[in-house]
Design a protein around this motif. Structure first.
Motif, short mmCIF file in Angstrom:
data_model
loop_
_atom_site.label_atom_id
_atom_site.label_comp_id
_atom_site.label_asym_id
_atom_site.label_seq_id
_atom_site.Cartn_x
_atom_site.Cartn_y
_atom_site.Cartn_z
N ASP A 74 48.48 -31.53 82.46
CA ASP A 74 48.49 -30.66 81.29
C ASP A 74 47.29 -29.72 81.27
O ASP A 74 47.40 -28.55 80.91
N VAL A 75 46.12 -30.24 81.65
CA VAL A 75 44.92 -29.41 81.70
C VAL A 75 45.13 -28.24 82.66
O VAL A 75 44.81 -27.09 82.35
N VAL A 76 45.66 -28.55 83.84
CA VAL A 76 45.92 -27.50 84.83
C VAL A 76 46.92 -26.48 84.28
O VAL A 76 46.68 -25.27 84.33
N ASN A 77 48.02 -26.97 83.74
CA ASN A 77 49.06 -26.06 83.27
C ASN A 77 48.56 -25.16 82.14
O ASN A 77 48.88 -23.98 82.09
N ASP A 78 47.75 -25.71 81.24
CA ASP A 78 47.21 -24.89 80.17
C ASP A 78 46.24 -23.85 80.72
O ASP A 78 46.17 -22.72 80.21
N GLY A 79 45.50 -24.19 81.76
CA GLY A 79 44.65 -23.20 82.42
C GLY A 79 45.45 -22.09 83.07
O GLY A 79 45.07 -20.91 83.01
N VAL A 80 46.56 -22.46 83.68
CA VAL A 80 47.46 -21.46 84.26
C VAL A 80 47.94 -20.51 83.17
O VAL A 80 47.94 -19.29 83.33
N GLU A 81 48.32 -21.07 82.04
CA GLU A 81 48.85 -20.24 80.95
C GLU A 81 47.78 -19.35 80.33
O GLU A 81 48.07 -18.24 79.89
N ASP A 82 46.54 -19.81 80.29
CA ASP A 82 45.45 -18.94 79.81
C ASP A 82 45.32 -17.71 80.70
O ASP A 82 45.19 -16.58 80.20
N LEU A 83 45.37 -17.91 82.02
CA LEU A 83 45.27 -16.76 82.92
C LEU A 83 46.53 -15.91 82.83
O LEU A 83 46.47 -14.68 82.88
N ARG A 84 47.69 -16.54 82.70
CA ARG A 84 48.92 -15.76 82.58
C ARG A 84 48.88 -14.85 81.33
O ARG A 84 49.35 -13.72 81.36
N SER A 85 48.29 -15.33 80.25
CA SER A 85 48.16 -14.51 79.04
C SER A 85 47.30 -13.28 79.31
O SER A 85 47.63 -12.18 78.85
N LYS A 86 46.22 -13.46 80.05
CA LYS A 86 45.38 -12.31 80.41
C LYS A 86 46.17 -11.32 81.27
O LYS A 86 46.10 -10.09 81.07
N TYR A 87 46.92 -11.85 82.21
CA TYR A 87 47.74 -11.02 83.09
C TYR A 87 48.78 -10.23 82.29
O TYR A 87 48.97 -9.03 82.49
#
Length: 199
Positions: A74-87
């Motif tokens: 979950d930690v990894v996936n939420d980090g992915v989504e944080d970067l996806r939001s920036k993108y």
């Protein structure tokens, strides 16, 4: 979701909704949050990409071996989504003016994933644990997209670069990534980066 399903040998039926159909309104009105994706698994209807990914993770055994690993996934996936939001902000609101600064900052945004890999079997396994998880597919998708945005963005991140190559070479995933269904699908709905990477 498609990469996960393909790599796990799952079959699925996909209904592609064109802009004209969406703008007519009834489909949008029928969706819980007025947006896609919409995912049917038997009599279960799900919305929200990450809810769908987590459901697939639980259903297909892609959510870590235990509660501890699940929490770390979950930690990894939420980090992915944080970067996806920036993108997404860049692509849809500030592409021309913001791309240069975004690409300049990108290695710093990707560094945490390199660090996570380094802490797991020296970067030779998956992002978390020794089994692939739904977060690996989400991260791989984001990394492939960024390689289109900024070729060479992984050059200073050798573990992430090798991770992308290793996952992309998984036979079922490699076949899917080379398929017309993937290659011909635009990355973004506004035409920015209109072609998918072929791996």
């Amino acid at each position: 979701m498609r990469m996960l399903l393909a790599d796990q040998g799952q079959s699925w039926n996909e209904e592609v909704v064109n802009k004209e159909t969406w703008l007519q309104g009834p489909l949008k009105a029928s969706c819980l949050y007025g947006q896609l994706p919409k995912f049917q698994d038997g009599d279960l209807t799900l919305y929200q990409s990450n809810a769908i990914l987590r459901h697939l993770g639980r259903t297909l055994g892609l959510y870590g071996k235990d509660q501890r690993e699940a929490a770390l996934v979950d930690v990894v996936n939420d980090g992915v989504e944080d970067l996806r939001s920036k993108y997404i902000t860049l692509i849809y609101t500030n592409y021309e003016a913001g791309k240069k600064e975004y690409v300049k900052a990108l290695p710093g945004h990707l560094k945490p994933f390199e660090t996570l890999l380094s802490q797991n079997q020296g970067g030779q396994a998956f992002i978390m644990g020794d089994q692939i998880s739904f977060a690996d597919y989400n991260l791989l998708d984001l990394l492939l997209i960024h390689q289109v945005l900024a070729p060479g963005c992984l050059d200073s991140l050798p573990l992430l670069s090798a991770y992308v190559a290793r996952l992309s070479a998984r036979p079922k995933l490699k076949a899917f990534l080379a398929s017309p269904e993937h290659v011909n699908r635009p990355i973004n709905g506004n035409g920015k980066q209109a072609s998918n990477p072929v791996c």
